[in-house]
Design an enzyme around this catalytic site. Structure first.
Site, short mmCIF file in Angstrom:
data_model
loop_
_atom_site.label_atom_id
_atom_site.label_comp_id
_atom_site.label_asym_id
_atom_site.label_seq_id
_atom_site.Cartn_x
_atom_site.Cartn_y
_atom_site.Cartn_z
N ASN A 82 5.46 -10.38 3.13
CA ASN A 82 6.05 -9.16 2.60
C ASN A 82 6.85 -8.56 3.75
OD1 ASN A 82 6.75 -6.61 1.74
ND2 ASN A 82 4.71 -6.05 1.04
N ALA A 95 8.28 -5.89 4.14
CA ALA A 95 8.05 -4.46 4.37
C ALA A 95 6.76 -4.20 5.15
CB ALA A 95 8.00 -3.72 3.03
N CYS A 96 5.98 -5.24 5.38
CA CYS A 96 4.68 -5.11 6.06
C CYS A 96 4.83 -5.47 7.54
CB CYS A 96 3.67 -6.03 5.39
SG CYS A 96 2.09 -6.18 6.26
N GLY A 97 4.47 -4.54 8.42
CA GLY A 97 4.56 -4.76 9.85
C GLY A 97 3.71 -5.93 10.31
#
Length: 121
Positions: free
Chosen positions: A8, A10-12
């Site tokens: 993902n 958007a996931c750090g």
């Protein structure tokens, strides 16, 4: 075996794991699982290979898992899997597969063991 990351962007943590793989000279197949979710068989295989239960693979942070009633202790594994398939945001990430196994790489340092296993001693 090809390296894969269920990612993902958007996931750090997911971004960090992907960067670690690339820094080690590995170019995984990047599967944007929110856009292309795994099918039931693949999801069950990933969870089993990672040594998890469906409940342990359920993402809670930033999701509506409670509102979906998935926090009840009597919720079955099948119901959790059904929810993950219908709403892939509920699949915890990043899941990474490689020649030496599958891991849920949270925290991101968890991928180090997979990477180390990929290098000859």
């Amino acid at each position: 075996m090809t390296w894969k990351i269920y990612h993902n962007p958007a996931c750090g943590t997911s971004r960090n794991v992907l960067a670690k793989l690339r820094a080690a000279g590995l170019e995984p197949e990047v599967i944007a699982y929110l856009d292309t979710p795994p099918d039931r068989e693949t999801l069950l295989r990933l969870i089993a290979e990672a040594g998890l239960t469906p409940r342990a693979a359920l993402r809670e942070k930033g999701t509506d898992w409670r509102e979906r009633g998935l926090d009840a202790p009597d919720v079955t594994d099948a119901r959790i899997i059904d929810a993950m398939l219908a709403h892939p945001i509920l699949i915890n990430r990043p899941l990474v597969t490689g020649p030496h196994g599958t891991k849920l790489c949270r925290p991101s340092e968890t991928v180090d063991a997979l990477i180390a296993g990929a290098r000859p001693d």
